[in-house]
Design an enzyme around this catalytic site. Structure first.
Site, PDB file in Angstrom:
ATOM      1  N   THR A  73     -42.124  70.666  23.718  1.00  0.00           N
ATOM      2  CA  THR A  73     -42.418  70.366  22.311  1.00  0.00           C
ATOM      3  C   THR A  73     -42.891  71.642  21.615  1.00  0.00           C
ATOM      4  O   THR A  73     -42.398  71.997  20.532  1.00  0.00           O
ATOM      5  CB  THR A  73     -43.501  69.265  22.208  1.00  0.00           C
ATOM      6  OG1 THR A  73     -42.993  68.077  22.811  1.00  0.00           O
ATOM      7  CG2 THR A  73     -43.885  68.985  20.766  1.00  0.00           C
ATOM      8  N   ASN A 166     -31.464  63.888  26.083  1.00  0.00           N
ATOM      9  CA  ASN A 166     -32.439  63.231  26.955  1.00  0.00           C
ATOM     10  C   ASN A 166     -32.230  61.728  27.090  1.00  0.00           C
ATOM     11  O   ASN A 166     -32.645  61.129  28.066  1.00  0.00           O
ATOM     12  CB  ASN A 166     -33.875  63.516  26.477  1.00  0.00           C
ATOM     13  CG  ASN A 166     -34.054  63.297  25.002  1.00  0.00           C
ATOM     14  OD1 ASN A 166     -33.384  63.923  24.194  1.00  0.00           O
ATOM     15  ND2 ASN A 166     -34.944  62.401  24.639  1.00  0.00           N
ATOM     16  N   SER A 235     -39.491  72.723  30.047  1.00  0.00           N
ATOM     17  CA  SER A 235     -40.768  72.081  30.331  1.00  0.00           C
ATOM     18  C   SER A 235     -40.892  71.865  31.829  1.00  0.00           C
ATOM     19  O   SER A 235     -39.919  71.467  32.484  1.00  0.00           O
ATOM     20  CB  SER A 235     -40.791  70.733  29.608  1.00  0.00           C
ATOM     21  OG  SER A 235     -42.001  70.087  29.833  1.00  0.00           O
ATOM     22  N   ALA A 236     -42.100  72.097  32.384  1.00  0.00           N
ATOM     23  CA  ALA A 236     -42.245  72.017  33.847  1.00  0.00           C
ATOM     24  C   ALA A 236     -42.219  70.585  34.382  1.00  0.00           C
ATOM     25  O   ALA A 236     -41.773  70.347  35.497  1.00  0.00           O
ATOM     26  CB  ALA A 236     -43.540  72.704  34.264  1.00  0.00           C
ATOM     27  N   HIS A 237     -42.690  69.623  33.562  1.00  0.00           N
ATOM     28  CA  HIS A 237     -42.844  68.285  34.153  1.00  0.00           C
ATOM     29  C   HIS A 237     -41.532  67.527  34.336  1.00  0.00           C
ATOM     30  O   HIS A 237     -41.501  66.450  34.911  1.00  0.00           O
ATOM     31  CB  HIS A 237     -43.878  67.453  33.377  1.00  0.00           C
ATOM     32  CG  HIS A 237     -43.443  66.919  32.052  1.00  0.00           C
ATOM     33  ND1 HIS A 237     -43.059  65.617  31.874  1.00  0.00           N
ATOM     34  CD2 HIS A 237     -43.349  67.488  30.835  1.00  0.00           C
ATOM     35  CE1 HIS A 237     -42.760  65.411  30.601  1.00  0.00           C
ATOM     36  NE2 HIS A 237     -42.927  66.536  29.950  1.00  0.00           N
ATOM     37  N   THR A 273     -55.740  80.685  25.711  1.00  0.00           N
ATOM     38  CA  THR A 273     -55.952  80.992  27.136  1.00  0.00           C
ATOM     39  C   THR A 273     -54.834  80.367  27.965  1.00  0.00           C
ATOM     40  O   THR A 273     -54.461  79.207  27.755  1.00  0.00           O
ATOM     41  CB  THR A 273     -57.329  80.434  27.589  1.00  0.00           C
ATOM     42  OG1 THR A 273     -58.320  81.055  26.783  1.00  0.00           O
ATOM     43  CG2 THR A 273     -57.595  80.709  29.054  1.00  0.00           C
ATOM     44  N   CYS A 360     -40.754  58.786  24.378  1.00  0.00           N
ATOM     45  CA  CYS A 360     -41.627  59.131  23.264  1.00  0.00           C
ATOM     46  C   CYS A 360     -41.548  58.109  22.141  1.00  0.00           C
ATOM     47  O   CYS A 360     -42.459  57.994  21.345  1.00  0.00           O
ATOM     48  CB  CYS A 360     -41.255  60.499  22.722  1.00  0.00           C
ATOM     49  SG  CYS A 360     -40.906  61.660  24.015  1.00  0.00           S
TER      50      CYS A 360
HETATM   51  N1  PMP Z   1     -36.894  68.063  24.620  1.00  0.00           N
HETATM   52  C1  PMP Z   1     -36.300  67.191  25.447  1.00  0.00           C
HETATM   53  C2  PMP Z   1     -34.806  67.181  25.525  1.00  0.00           C
HETATM   54  C3  PMP Z   1     -37.060  66.321  26.215  1.00  0.00           C
HETATM   55  O1  PMP Z   1     -36.470  65.457  27.018  1.00  0.00           O
HETATM   56  C4  PMP Z   1     -38.469  66.367  26.092  1.00  0.00           C
HETATM   57  C5  PMP Z   1     -39.348  65.410  26.888  1.00  0.00           C
HETATM   58  N2  PMP Z   1     -39.112  64.061  26.583  1.00  0.00           N
HETATM   59  C6  PMP Z   1     -39.038  67.306  25.229  1.00  0.00           C
HETATM   60  C7  PMP Z   1     -38.215  68.134  24.507  1.00  0.00           C
HETATM   61  C8  PMP Z   1     -40.535  67.422  25.080  1.00  0.00           C
HETATM   62  O2  PMP Z   1     -41.060  68.025  26.235  1.00  0.00           O
HETATM   63  P1  PMP Z   1     -42.624  68.068  26.538  1.00  0.00           P
HETATM   64  O3  PMP Z   1     -42.962  66.731  27.092  1.00  0.00           O
HETATM   65  O4  PMP Z   1     -42.765  69.145  27.571  1.00  0.00           O
HETATM   66  O5  PMP Z   1     -43.331  68.401  25.298  1.00  0.00           O
END
Ligand code: PMP
Length: 428
Positions: A73, A166, A235-237, A273, A360
């Protein structure tokens, strides 16, 4: 024994045990602030630089081109707003002619990007800082590169198209768009470093290509030169790393301004930080991907098995998005006469976690902007289910989930059928 099956890997992934082991010391023993000059700080800073190199190796770039953020994000916001802000301040300092000053920069993106990209663009439009063109994908959920090309205008400064959607998992033609941008830019003598005031905007500033690669990292080659991108978010997660940490690749020489004020961390591009344990986790997660190559085939075969079985065994269902230009881990269905939220809740009650639309936006009954962008009618978007698998998914889990799904769909259709019969009785 109660079942727990996780089929929502596009929402987030569990942290890989190896990744977690790499992170652990940085919470306690090696807790230093990476900006501190003493030995504690240096220890943390070395770990951050190791991680930066791991990310750079993965993307085929130099370490200085990686900026750590709090997630995709933030990376997307920084990329989009940072480019516009840098452009705006260059416009002012160059003192270009009246027409050019009043000409707003133009962004081309798609209508089915993640909300963070769309909302960043919308806020720029609202603040009158940029104009934006939103391109629709075709019915199969894939953007036509030619449509992006057609949308380019004299004042276009940025194109932002995601690698993999996504929600429906469709793969976008980034390389093709990269070639278009390169060809377009080559028409002009780009003089980003010393542009002349009377040059048209497109001559002064080349068009930059940004991609949100968040859903692509696990399965696709994300070498930035092969893709032809100037900016890339991740994004790492989503890759078996921790939540709350991500990165933005910024090609050398690309002019982006910081959007958050504070310290001079991350080459002055992102104040705050550093999240050292998170960054260590990101590096370890990215490095782990090369060990996953053989697993991709297994994921693809599981996904195909799942799609085939659902299409065969459940009536009135359709797969959303291209069958072939699709991420190995994604299956997205629309079930006729079924309400997606009820489906999710009933699956959850059976121990199965999946998603409708993107995580989301769940909790809201707004029709999915992704399915709408494919040209689906709003009332048809409600019965959608996103199943996303990952490296820990088994065939047995898929079999159990499908048999539960069949039962639930039948129940829901009976209920909605009865509701309709009641409705017609009352309104006859
Ligand atoms: N872009 C895409 C294509 C995603 O799938 C997501 C996570 N749903 C995000 C952005 C946002 O990532 P983050 O949760 O790391 O903010």
């Amino acid at each position: 024994m109660s079942i727990k099956i996780y089929l929502d890997y596009a929402a987030t992934t569990p942290v890989d045990k190896k990744v977690m082991q790499a992170m652990l010391p940085y919470f306690s023993d090696r807790f230093g602030n990476a900006s501190s000059l003493h030995s504690f700080g240096q220890e943390a800073s070395q770990a951050v630089e190791k991680s930066r190199k791991q990310a750079a190796d993965f993307f085929g770039c130099d370490s200085e081109e990686i900026i750590f953020t709090s997630g995709a994000t933030e990376s997307n916001n920084l990329a989009i707003k940072g480019v516009v802000k840098a452009y705006r301040s260059a416009q002012q300092t160059l003192g270009v002619s009246g027409r050019q000053v009043s000409q707003k920069p133009h962004i081309v993106t798609t209508s089915f990007e993640h909300h963070c990209v769309l909302d960043a663009c919308k806020s720029l439009e609202k603040e009158n800082l940029a104009e934006v063109t939103y391109i629709n994908p075709k019915k199969d959920g894939v953007i036509k590169a030619a449509d992006i090309k057609k949308a380019i205008k004299k004042n276009t400064i940025l194109i932002s198209v995601m690698c993999v959607n996504n929600e429906i998992g469709t793969v976008q033609p980034i390389k093709e768009i990269g070639k278009i941008v390169k060809e377009y830019n080559s028409q002009f003598k780009i003089q980003n470093s010393s542009p002349k005031a009377d040059q048209p905007m497109a001559e002064k500033f080349k068009i930059l290509l940004h991609t949100d690669a968040t859903q692509a990292i696990n399965y696709f080659d994300c070498n930035v030169d092969k893709l032809g991108v100037d900016l890339l978010s991740m994004s790492a997660h989503k890759i078996y790393g921790p939540k709350g940490v991500g990165a933005l690749y910024v090609r050398k020489g690309t002019n982006i301004a910081r959007v958050q004020d504070g310290g001079g961390q991350e080459f002055g591009k992102r104040a705050g930080t550093l999240n050292v344990p998170g960054i260590v986790g990101l590096g370890a997660a990215v490095a782990e991907i090369k060990n996953q190559k053989s697993k991709i085939k297994i994921v693809v075969s599981l996904r195909d098995y799942l799609i085939k079985k659902i299409l065969k065994e459940i009536p009135d269902v359709k797969l959303n998005g291209s069958k072939v230009k699709r991420s190995p881990n994604n299956a997205n269905f629309s079930f006729k006469n079924v309400e997606g939220e009820s489906l999710l809740l009933m699956l959850d009650a059976e121990g199965i976690a999946a998603s409708t639309g993107s995580a989301c936006s769940s909790g809201s009954l707004r029709p999915s902007h992704v399915l709408l962008s494919l040209g689906m009618k709003p009332e048809k978007t409600h019965g959608s289910l996103r199943v996303t698998i990952g490296k820990y998914t088994t065939r047995k889990e898929i079999d159990i989930s499908i048999s539960k799904l069949k039962k639930i769909i039948k129940q829901l259709r009976e209920i909605s059928g009865n509701v309709l019969i009641d409705y017609y009785k009352k309104n006859d």
